[in-house]
Write a protein that holds these residues in place. Structure first.
Motif, mmCIF file in Angstrom:
data_model
loop_
_atom_site.group_PDB
_atom_site.id
_atom_site.type_symbol
_atom_site.label_atom_id
_atom_site.label_comp_id
_atom_site.label_asym_id
_atom_site.label_seq_id
_atom_site.Cartn_x
_atom_site.Cartn_y
_atom_site.Cartn_z
ATOM 1 N N ASP A 84 0.589 -1.196 -0.008
ATOM 2 C CA ASP A 84 0.010 -0.059 0.054
ATOM 3 C C ASP A 84 1.270 1.447 0.290
ATOM 4 O OD1 ASP A 84 -2.579 -1.001 -0.061
ATOM 5 O OD2 ASP A 84 -2.579 -1.024 1.848
ATOM 6 N N PHE A 85 1.582 1.077 0.943
ATOM 7 C CA PHE A 85 2.901 2.624 1.166
ATOM 8 C C PHE A 85 3.297 2.720 -0.421
ATOM 9 C CE2 PHE A 85 7.009 4.509 1.762
ATOM 10 C CZ PHE A 85 6.643 5.491 3.201
ATOM 11 N N VAL A 86 3.988 2.208 -0.863
ATOM 12 C CA VAL A 86 4.857 2.110 -2.317
ATOM 13 C C VAL A 86 3.926 2.410 -3.543
ATOM 14 C CG1 VAL A 86 5.779 1.255 -4.563
ATOM 15 C CG2 VAL A 86 6.472 0.392 -1.469
ATOM 16 N N ILE A 87 2.168 1.792 -3.217
ATOM 17 C CA ILE A 87 1.852 2.578 -4.460
ATOM 18 C C ILE A 87 1.299 3.998 -4.470
ATOM 19 C CG2 ILE A 87 -0.909 2.303 -5.497
ATOM 20 C CD1 ILE A 87 -0.258 -0.658 -5.456
ATOM 21 N N VAL A 88 0.922 4.016 -2.483
ATOM 22 C CA VAL A 88 0.571 5.900 -2.858
ATOM 23 C C VAL A 88 1.665 6.681 -2.508
ATOM 24 C CG1 VAL A 88 -0.134 7.361 -1.131
ATOM 25 C CG2 VAL A 88 -1.038 4.671 -0.989
ATOM 26 N N PHE A 89 2.405 6.128 -2.076
ATOM 27 C CA PHE A 89 4.641 7.356 -2.433
ATOM 28 C C PHE A 89 4.942 7.292 -3.978
ATOM 29 C CE2 PHE A 89 8.078 7.758 -2.991
ATOM 30 C CZ PHE A 89 8.906 8.769 -1.753
#
Length: 267
Positions: A84-89
């Motif tokens: 999730d964090f990688v996609i949002v970032f």
């Protein structure tokens, strides 16, 4: 209830998961509409607003998940949270006005993949498929061996056929893949049977082994992993129920001791 407990309740609530799922599905529909020429000019403002709204919501959702952890680093112990964090970032990077604008637009498509993390049921299915990967790899290796043997045999016997479908090993592998997908495979068989009447044995045996046997092996592996997942969930539920039962028994014992003490005081 403290503020931390309220945030954890929101994170674990069904309505929050359903809201995230609804927004992701709506965003997927918007991405589809953006590819239509008749929509681009008329609804550009709305599509831009929707894109920014989804970005803000994803940041808000990610912030809730981070704050809900007792320790901040615990958030990154989960592979799904890192996903999730990688996609949002990546989607927050200012790439629109750079030479990487096309990549930025492409990365927005991957926001739809967050549907996996928004639905616990989907996460369970993906986890189950990941656990099945070692068995699937073994089946693929076995299938490659069968393809290899049949490709060598086919290129040896059928190399002179006018279609050129067996002229070398690699072309023979592609031809066998065509047979496996049942794409006009009978035409390939009948052409070979005009020269070699026994060729039907070659094709029928390959279809039975590669199409039916291996397909059932894939299904068996997936069903086996699903059964393991269900059994683990049942064990967790039984363990949770046993813990609750132990707590109740301890409370009953405590109540009995209190009742005895009250009776002794009355005497």
């Amino acid at each position: 209830m403290t503020a931390m407990e309220k945030i954890q309740e929101v994170r674990d609530s069904k309505w929050f998961s359903n809201l995230t799922t609804l927004i992701i599905l709506a965003y997927a529909s918007i991405l589809g509409f953006k590819t239509l020429d008749e929509v681009k000019g008329e609804y550009d403002l709305f599509l831009t607003f929707a894109d920014h709204f989804v970005t803000v919501y994803f940041v808000f959702e990610l912030a809730i998940k981070m704050v809900a952890e007792k320790r901040f680093l615990n958030f990154f112990k989960s592979g799904w949270n890192i996903f999730d964090f990688v996609i949002v970032f990546i989607t927050l990077l200012p790439l629109e006005s750079s030479s990487f604008a096309a990549i930025a637009r492409l990365m927005r498509v991957f926001r739809i993949l967050r549907l996996f993390t928004a639905r616990p049921e989907l996460k369970s299915i993906i986890d189950m498929l990941i656990k099945a990967v070692p068995s699937i790899i073994d089946i693929v290796i076995l299938m490659f061996i069968i393809f290899y043997i049949y490709a060598i045999i086919g290129s040896f016997f059928f190399v002179d056929l006018p279609s050129g479908l067996w002229k070398d090993f690699l072309i023979s592998m592609l031809t066998l893949f065509r047979v496996l997908t049942f794409e006009d495979w009978t035409d390939v068989m009948y052409e070979a049977m005009e020269v070699y009447p026994w060729a039907w044995v070659y094709f029928v045996s390959f279809v039975i082994i590669a199409a039916f046997v291996f397909f059932n092996l894939f299904v068996a592996v997936i069903i086996g992993e699903m059964q393991k997942l269900q059994e683990s969930e049942m064990k967790e539920e039984i363990h949770a129920d046993s813990l609750k039962l132990d707590v109740l028994l301890e409370e009953i014992k405590a109540l009995r001791s209190e009742v005895k003490e009250l009776k002794e005081k009355d005497k």
